[in-house]
Design an enzyme around this catalytic site. Structure first.
Site, mmCIF file in Angstrom:
data_model
loop_
_atom_site.group_PDB
_atom_site.id
_atom_site.type_symbol
_atom_site.label_atom_id
_atom_site.label_comp_id
_atom_site.label_asym_id
_atom_site.label_seq_id
_atom_site.Cartn_x
_atom_site.Cartn_y
_atom_site.Cartn_z
ATOM 1 N N CYS B 96 0.831 -1.318 -0.073
ATOM 2 C CA CYS B 96 0.260 0.136 -0.090
ATOM 3 C C CYS B 96 0.675 1.203 -0.119
ATOM 4 O O CYS B 96 1.383 1.611 -0.989
ATOM 5 C CB CYS B 96 -0.900 0.026 1.147
ATOM 6 S SG CYS B 96 -2.213 1.152 0.982
ATOM 7 N N HIS B 221 -3.653 -5.461 1.022
ATOM 8 C CA HIS B 221 -2.952 -5.651 2.042
ATOM 9 C C HIS B 221 -2.824 -7.047 2.431
ATOM 10 O O HIS B 221 -3.916 -7.625 3.111
ATOM 11 C CB HIS B 221 -3.681 -5.060 3.246
ATOM 12 C CG HIS B 221 -3.520 -3.560 3.279
ATOM 13 N ND1 HIS B 221 -2.490 -2.880 3.807
ATOM 14 C CD2 HIS B 221 -4.219 -2.535 2.671
ATOM 15 C CE1 HIS B 221 -2.572 -1.379 3.896
ATOM 16 N NE2 HIS B 221 -3.471 -1.385 3.157
ATOM 17 N N GLU B 223 -1.557 -8.632 4.944
ATOM 18 C CA GLU B 223 -1.124 -8.598 6.293
ATOM 19 C C GLU B 223 -2.592 -8.746 6.868
ATOM 20 O O GLU B 223 -2.822 -8.917 7.923
ATOM 21 C CB GLU B 223 -0.404 -7.721 6.917
ATOM 22 C CG GLU B 223 -1.006 -6.509 7.334
ATOM 23 C CD GLU B 223 -1.044 -5.385 5.837
ATOM 24 O OE1 GLU B 223 -0.803 -6.070 4.902
ATOM 25 O OE2 GLU B 223 -1.415 -4.257 5.806
#
Lengths: 964, 261
Positions: B96, B221, B223
């Site tokens: 990002c 993302h 994560e």
């Protein structure tokens, strides 16, 4: 080399859209101005530094301009040639207003090797193409382009920007004689200094100064006014009350203590760690951790400057968590808004008031930009629309924080240093606390522009990063935020039992020119105050310095129980802490509530309720809030379990948010809210009970434990010096007590915002409906047991638990038909609590596939939502609906908003187990999940009352608030 | 077995560092979050790590343009250290805001020796920040972080994620020479308009790699999808026992490092 002023203009390259220009054009058209055909924008950078033309070109190419999609000029850009006449405008920040972009540019220039930077400023340039009149232009400036509170517009291609420099301050001690004033004189003094203190309070202050034998200084009076403001001490809710309820007299010594607090005291939950005493309420999470929760309002600032007001609202409540105990780590935001009706024509908006759509967009953008930049997920919220919120929009911002159990309490002591950390102090937000305590008028915009605060999320994020390191290293003993009242209230509160002395010239300033009083009462954002032992000073300063966070020792805590203020060694104020915090006069207020008999409501008989259901799904309060929700990052921090939108296509309306605050634990937090202003007009007591029931239902639906629910209250009311208005608040407060006792759910924190009224130019009042927000937070043992509201599988059975009554008062159907009467839903306490307990247990046992709360729009709306969220149809037969004896008609069955009802999807193989758990409760099977994507509802005479395909239902629900 | 060591670069406004650290630890790496000021003071710090992660957030508030100020810092203070890092065969992951930084330093796609010339990430076509889940189809076999052919599902959350090329030639080069790590697609693997392509990226490009395949920059993302309960409709899924799509990225990075160091 000498310092020179360089001007850069950066704009989109041809072929790349000017996103900002397009948005501005849409806003202009929304304002009703059609003469503008195109808007071109440019970012303007004014850099005073010691570099030459070649280097300036590098600055443009490497730093300011994107090589792919932008182009830049040094100097002024060309005026577009073409058939349409251009209007050229530049929007600059007023001198002294923080310019975070300029600060970043300074940093980057230094990285590029620039030695001397005198000044950097940024601005926005607009070229409006079209034949617009001067009136149109002024309207556009006022409504779309600039915020008069913080920005200045210059016109024409060659206009010079305003000077960024402020005048230096020359010290002069100001005394405000008070001892010899008569009553008129006291009131005049209060008015002239914007103290918002009434005669009785001014007399109390006068007595104090007569007693100590001198006149007050300006900073002393300002300190008292802030400490005693409605915003800070909630004098209305803590006053003694003579309450006349239907002719009977009741007496409260302290309304809040005998209603909301009393429930908390009587319930006396061992898992409540700190309630109503710190910046947020703190409850146990697990063995090692606690969570804190606070919800604040930022209504008045958001009315004047929706973007800035909302941003600083969320920024402020985040600091409440950061300032709870020894500082919590913020892990979730909530936001609940009340706005005027977005469809209102511009000419009907009162003078001095922004259009509701402008307010909505600005508020959402403010919460978005601040919350997202802080890296805190915005997980739960609600939006209500009513024309009476047009001049007083309500902006509730909440924050949940996670804090180690052994860091839940502060311990400031004599001799510890007072440090101010974070942002610098400027003239922004002066008189915010006192201003927000008063009534608004059409002139407020001009008079109180300085009360608007300006936020910078990155300053706050940097401060948070370092404070948590310092907390974990045990380097400070107390912390609180500089919220309303600035340093005055932060230092005043922290040192209330000790005494404190502050050297005001040490406070770092954004620019010169602030008087000692302005320094003391400024509400500049992103500042915290901490108490540090002298021996820890060096270590803590190292932590701040490592990440470019400013921190300054400005004084120390004493043991003389006095607040002493100095400026360059000269004493400018000295107040007894006792007088400051305990000296405020006690109030006695009158409150009246007269129950009016419920008027009859009637609805036209119908064969089909398709249209009513579609109209309800399309009503603003029920319609999808996806346009808002998706602008918030609701997944940052990685703890997202129950998102605001879920279901087969990720767009169904969740009942509550679930987050997993600790990576290595399956324990979750559930967060929800309840609010029913529509009920408040008719019966504020039932409104309070209904709001609590709704908040509890929302939590239960997702799988929360029933025995670990904590509540927060936020009262937003009109002017409570009117006994009737106050009477409705007293009824709501009584409802809070009863509701908390029913659900065994203590209140842990609360806040009120009164005087939400607006005086129009013609003297007419616009008063908000009584508005009580109940926020609820609960625990789920294992997040894997959580469920969602979307239908899961064809063949599953659909049940309703809870009794449907003839309760159309304040319902959304009544609203649709303009009906003002009817009975507001009651709360059958024992049944409500028992239902919540049984369902919570059944969900924890895994007996439920989906569950949805029946609220706005009744059973029909809830069924539609479950169906389209799951992409599965429903065959419903209302013969199975448990109803009260007086609940006879189909529209009551479909749309009554009775409390304590849940729709539950159960798989046939767990039917028996589920039904056994629900024995003795009013429950019934009302349908079956089907593959075919249709909602079909037969009424109790077996006629087809609703028959609509899911796409149509969903489209009706999605469309109204899907702004471009 | 090699100890896999990852450095997560923090800076003012970075906010996805904790969950990124958790994801890396789940994958078996030792991960440390270090502030850029510390690395600028001592660039040799980087030598201790095999994986550099630029996490998500709003470095310096997205002032001027997303990632720009942090990119400027890296270019002026860490250029040599990062070049050495890449040349020694180590990995860089930008998520990002981290991807925005990699683009704005020119490290991705890496055509021009440490300057941003031909690609950018700019305002979403919608003009708004958006949080939503997207399907991603791998577009190369070179990148060590992904598995060719494996379509994945991850959330995006950004306002400036539209990938744009300066000209057709640059775009053709990344397309034809295997620089496109992921494209936004629908559930069946086909590109399409909004919301399938959530920001209007050219050729639906969601992620880029460099000529070595050892640098990955992506807008989504990973994560945020390391546990099944993070999936946006996990309560409907029939199976929630396999490895999540987000973990795939981190696992592959850790495995590569174990195999090569």
């Amino acid at each position: 080399m000498t310092v020179k002023l360089w001007r850069f203009e950066v704009s989109s390259k041809p072929g790349f859209q000017d996103v900002h220009g397009r948005a501005v054009l849409a806003d202009i058209h929304e304002c009703g101005v059609s003469s503008v055909q195109e808007v071109m924008t440019a970012k303007v950078y004014l850099i005073e530094a010691d570099f030459d033309e070649d280097f300036a070109r590098r600055v443009g190419e490497e730093l300011l301009c994107d090589p792919v999609c932008q182009e830049f000029v040094i100097g002024r850009g060309p005026i577009p040639a073409g058939p349409l006449p251009p209007v050229i405008l530049e929007v600059h920040l007023k001198s002294g207003v923080t310019d975070p972009v300029a600060e970043s540019v300074c940093l980057a220039l230094r990285d590029m090797g620039v030695q001397t930077i005198a000044h950097v400023r940024t601005a926005r340039k607009y070229i409006l193409l079209g034949s617009l009149t001067d009136e149109d232009r002024d309207l556009i400036i006022r409504r779309v382009l600039a915020n008069d509170c913080i920005e200045e517009v210059i016109m024409g291609a060659d206009a010079e920007p305003p000077s960024p420099h402020t005048r230096p301050y020359e010290f002069k001690l100001i005394e405000l004689p008070i001892r010899d004033l008569d009553d008129d004189g006291l009131l005049m003094l209060s008015r002239q200094r914007d103290l918002f203190l009434n005669l009785k309070e001014m007399q109390t202050i006068q007595d104090y100064y007569r007693r100590i034998g001198r006149e007050p200084t300006d900073v002393e009076l300002e300190t008292i006014a802030q400490t005693w403001s409605e915003h800070c001490v909630h004098k209305t809710l803590r006053s003694s009350v003579e309450f006349e309820h239907d002719g009977q007299l009741f007496h409260f010594n302290n309304l809040l203590k005998e209603t909301v607090f009393k429930a908390t005291e009587e319930l006396d939950k061992p898992w409540c760690i700190s309630v109503f005493s710190d910046n947020a309420g703190v409850i146990e999470f697990d063995e090692d951790s606690a969570v804190c929760f606070k919800v604040e309002t930022h209504n008045h600032p958001s009315a004047l400057d929706p973007y800035g007001g909302a941003a600083t609202g969320i920024g402020g409540v985040i600091r409440d968590s950061m300032g709870t105990g020894l500082g919590a780590r913020p892990i979730a935001n909530t936001d609940i808004f009340c706005f005027g009706v977005p469809a209102i024509p511009h000419e009907k908006v009162p003078k001095g008031v922004l259009h509701p759509r402008r307010i909505l967009k600005g508020v959402v953008a403010g919460v978005r930009d601040y919350g997202n930049r802080m890296g805190i997920p915005t997980v739960n919220g609600a939006v209500y629309f009513d024309h009476r919120y047009i001049a007083n929009p309500l902006v509730f911002c909440g924050n949940v924080g996670l804090i180690p159990r052994d860091k839940c309490f502060k311990n400031p002591q004599t001799g510890q240093l007072i440090l101010v950390v974070g942002g610098r102090t400027g003239r922004d937000g002066i008189h915010g606390a006192t201003f927000s305590s008063g009534q608004m008028t059409h002139k407020h915009e001009e008079i109180f522009s300085h009360a608007v605060q300006i936020g910078n999320a990155i300053t706050e994020k940097k401060m948070l990063d370092t404070l948590l390191q310092a907390r974990d290293a045990g380097l400070y003993e107390a912390i609180t935020d500089c919220g309303a009242g600035g340093l005055s209230s932060a230092v005043g509160e922290m040192g209330a039992s000790l005494g404190a002395e502050v050297d005001l010239e040490k406070v770092p300033l954004k620019y010169s020119g602030l008087s000692y009083t302005e320094i003391w009462i400024s509400e500049a954002q992103e500042r915290m105050v901490i108490a540090v032992k002298p021996e820890n000073l060096e270590a803590i300063m190292k932590i701040f310095a490592a990440e470019d966070v400013e921190a300054t020792a400005i004084g120390r805590f004493t043991d003389d129980k006095k607040l002493t203020l100095r400026y360059n060694g000269i004493q400018v104020g000295r107040l007894e802490m006792d007088f400051l915090h305990e000296g405020i006069c006690k109030y006695s207020r009158k409150a009246v509530w007269q129950t009016s008999p419920a008027a009859q409501v009637s609805f036209p008989p119908k064969d089909s309720y398709n249209d009513d259901l579609l109209a309800l799904l399309s009503s603003y309060n029920i319609a999808s809030k996806e346009w808002i929700i998706r602008q918030y990052d609701h997944e940052v921090q990685g703890g997202s379990v129950g998102k605001p939108l879920m279901g087969a296509a990720n767009d169904g309306p969740s009942d509550a948010a679930v987050i997993q605050p600790k990576f290595n634990s399956n324990r979750g937090l559930v967060i929800g809210c309840g609010m029913n202003p529509c009920y408040g007009d008719l019966d504020p007591y039932r409104m309070a009970l209904s709001s609590i029931d709704e908040a509890v239902r929302n939590l239960i639906c997702t799988g929360a434990r029933w025995d670990r629910i904590a509540l927060l209250d936020n009262f937003c009311w009109g002017d409570c010096s009117r006994p009737q208005t106050f009477g409705s608040l007293v009824r709501a407060a009584q409802g809070c007590y009863d509701g908390a006792m029913i659900f065994d759910a203590p209140f842990i924190s609360g806040k009120d915002s009164l005087n939400n009224e607006f005086v129009c130019e013609d003297g007419q009042y616009i008063i908000i409906p009584p508005t009580l927000l109940i926020s609820a937070i609960g625990i789920v043992e294992d997040i894997h047991k959580c469920i969602t509201m979307d239908l899961k599988e064809p063949g599953n059975l659909l049940f309703i638990v809870g009794l449907t009554r003839n309760e159309m008062g304040g319902s959304h159907l009544s609203r649709l038909y303009g009906q003002t009467g009817g009975t507001v839903p009651i709360l059958n306490g024992p049944a409500a609590a028992e239902t919540a307990r049984r369902l919570s247990d059944a969900i924890a046992e895994g007996l439920v596939r989906s569950c949805h709360d029946c609220s706005e729009g009744g059973v029909a709306v809830a069924l539609a939502e479950m169906a389209f969220a799951g992409g599965l149809g429903l065959e419903v037969d209302l013969q199975g609906l448990p109803v009260s004896d007086d609940c006879l008609s189909t529209e009551q069955h479909l749309f009554s908003e009775s409390n304590s009802r849940y729709l539950v999807e159960v798989s046939p193989d767990t039917y028996h187990a589920f039904a056994t758990r629900m024995l003795d409760l009013p429950f019934g099977q009302i349908g079956e999940v089907i593959e075919q994507p249709r909602l079909r509802i037969r009424d109790c005479r077996h006629r087809l009352a609703v028959d609509i395909d899911l796409d149509t239902l969903k489209a009706a629900w999605r469309k109204p608030l899907a702004f471009s | 077995m090699t100890n896999v060591r990852a450095i997560i670069l923090r800076a003012a406004g970075i906010n996805c560092d904790l969950e990124t650290q958790y994801a890396l630890e789940l994958a078996g790496a030792e991960a440390q979050r270090i502030h850029i000021n510390q690395v600028i003071k001592k660039p040799s710090l980087l030598e201790d790590y095999q994986l550099l992660v630029l996490p998500g957030g709003f470095s310096y508030g997205d002032d001027v343009a997303a990632g720009k100020i942090l990119a400027n810092q890296i270019l002026h203070h860490l250029r040599d250290a990062i070049t050495a890092f890449i040349e020694s065969g180590k990995l860089i992951l930008g998520i990002c805001n981290g991807f925005q930084v990699l683009i704005k330093t020119g490290l991705l796609p890496g055509f021009s020796g440490g300057r941003q010339t031909s690609f950018t990430l700019t305002d979403n076509d919608s003009g708004r920040f958006e949080d939503r889940w997207v399907y991603l189809q791998p577009g190369t076999e070179r990148c060590v972080f992904l598995e060719p052919g494996r379509r994945i599902y991850l959330p995006i959350a950004h306002g400036e994620g539209k990938l744009a090329a300066k000209d057709e030639d640059s775009l053709n080069k990344v397309r034809q020479e295997g620089y496109v790590a992921f494209r936004y697609v629908d559930a069946h693997g086909n590109p399409g308009p909004f919301p399938i392509n959530p920001n209007g990226s050219m050729d639906s490009i969601a992620a880029l790699t460099d000529s070595t395949g050892r640098i990955l920059g992506l807008m989504p993302h990973p994560e945020r999808f390391v546990r099944w309960t993070q999936h946006p409709h996990w309560t409907r899924l029939k199976r929630t026992d396999g490895r999540t799509d987000g973990m795939m990225i981190f696992d592959n990075a850790v495995r590569y490092i174990r195999e090569h160091f």
